[in-house]
Design an enzyme around this catalytic site. Sequence first.
Site, PDB file in Angstrom:
ATOM      1  CB  THR A  88       1.863 -12.376  -0.751  1.00  0.00           C
ATOM      2  OG1 THR A  88       1.753 -10.967  -1.026  1.00  0.00           O
ATOM      3  CG2 THR A  88       3.331 -12.774  -0.762  1.00  0.00           C
TER       4      THR A  88
ATOM      5  CB  SER B  81      -4.899 -16.845  10.887  1.00  0.00           C
ATOM      6  OG  SER B  81      -5.671 -16.132   9.954  1.00  0.00           O
TER       7      SER B  81
ATOM      8  CD  GLU C 153      -3.736  -6.641   1.451  1.00  0.00           C
ATOM      9  OE1 GLU C 153      -2.840  -7.495   1.370  1.00  0.00           O
ATOM     10  OE2 GLU C 153      -3.857  -5.872   2.426  1.00  0.00           O
TER      11      GLU C 153
ATOM     12  CG  ASN D  65      -3.994  -6.211   5.793  1.00  0.00           C
ATOM     13  OD1 ASN D  65      -2.828  -6.472   5.547  1.00  0.00           O
ATOM     14  ND2 ASN D  65      -4.797  -5.662   4.895  1.00  0.00           N
TER      15      ASN D  65
ATOM     16  CB  THR E  84       5.081  -6.721   1.024  1.00  0.00           C
ATOM     17  OG1 THR E  84       5.931  -7.238   1.891  1.00  0.00           O
ATOM     18  CG2 THR E  84       3.992  -7.542   0.615  1.00  0.00           C
TER      19      THR E  84
ATOM     20  CE  LYS F 268       3.643  -9.466  -3.455  1.00  0.00           C
ATOM     21  NZ  LYS F 268       3.505  -8.849  -2.066  1.00  0.00           N
TER      22      LYS F 268
END
Length: 439
Positions: free
Chosen positions: A175, A439, A301, A434, A212, A201
């Site tokens: 993702t 969006s 991230e 995040n 996730t 992942k």
Amino acid sequence: MHKVTKFAIRHLSDKASRFVPKAGVYPKGYAVGGIHCGVKKDGKSLDLAILQNTFGKNASAAGVFTVNKFKAAPVQVSKKILKEKSGSGINSFVINSGNANAVTGTQGMKDAEDMVLVTDSVLENPTNSSLVMSTGVIGNNLPIDKILGGIPKLASQHLGNTHQHWIDCATAICTTDTFPKLVTKRFSIGDDTYTLAGLCKGAGMICPNMATLLGFFVTDAPVTPSALQQILKYAVDRSFNSITVDGDMSTNDTIVAMANGAAGGEVIDNTSSCAERYSRLQAEIVDFAQQLAQLVVRDGEGATKFITIRVKDALSYKDAKSIASSIANSSLFKTAMYGKDANWGRILCAIGYADVTSANSVIPEKTSVKFVPVDGSEHLNLLVNGEPEQVDEERASEILQNEDLIVEINLGTNGGQSADFWTCDLSHEYVTINGDYRS
């Protein structure tokens, strides 16, 4: 030869490309692949993956799942199948990315069950021989028609056992990841040679407690379901349950394993007569799982640093891990690392509030903290037996310029127990990623 789809998640940075293997060794008796079926909105990103056991129909499987109370539908379905079959006769995994199928009610359960049903049908498996996984945005129903239409296409045209097939499979489960995470390994137990391949992942919502993030690894070694489950649980506790990016535990965390026995040899079980082979396999899988788990942290991230928190000389492994976790999840510590600030008071603060087993687990007067560079250069003491050192700020800044860092805590309890935990820093980019996620 089935077709493969060459696709990069994004333009890989030089940093990310370092961690993507150019080749691999792969276990016998498996076919994998990934395609775009339409879950992701850009019209091209791979979002559906299948892993199939092609060696008979009686592979062993094991799973460790999230303890989040809002367990996603695929987690519930896979747990039920594993339990009903006692880990025997699981022959494929099917995974979609871009939608987590979490908090989706009865429709979500039906969708997860239908993914299993269609996968078993097209692969000619017995009923309930597949495990299902999903990852992505929480709270939206799957575009199930696109997925159910994509499964036959993937199964008939895009499965294989080449390196590119495995890269496609690893890419299709991603993702917000910036690179596909794939590790392979060949090892020997006695006169028998086996192979492990694994992929996972994860880049955000990473603070697993799978007692996730998705991951699965497979081997051609012959292992009983009960032995595989015990080994997986032990390995996950020392790998995927010892990493953090942001302290958030997903509704979908799942790590599964499969062993098909295609390489032959004596079956590995958890009886005393097989203790040596069992122990050898466990050590290999722990090391392998740690390699995979560390890739998740490296892809955290917005992360710019990979940090090992090493706690030594604790009264128990539980204490050592709890203290390491406390530091690794501290936002104040993580932001200090991003700012290249040797603010060791934040480390002590996190040690002090860790959930430990006794009053003697942490004795301030015996606690030492230091930065250990991974290049082998001289370490930097911050605290020695509870006494602060005169920190050379120039040397500290020099160490903190590096991407990799070890923070070592010695508790001085004479308990002799230790634990490692892996984390990253917390940057402005994490907030940007995040804030823009949907969006």
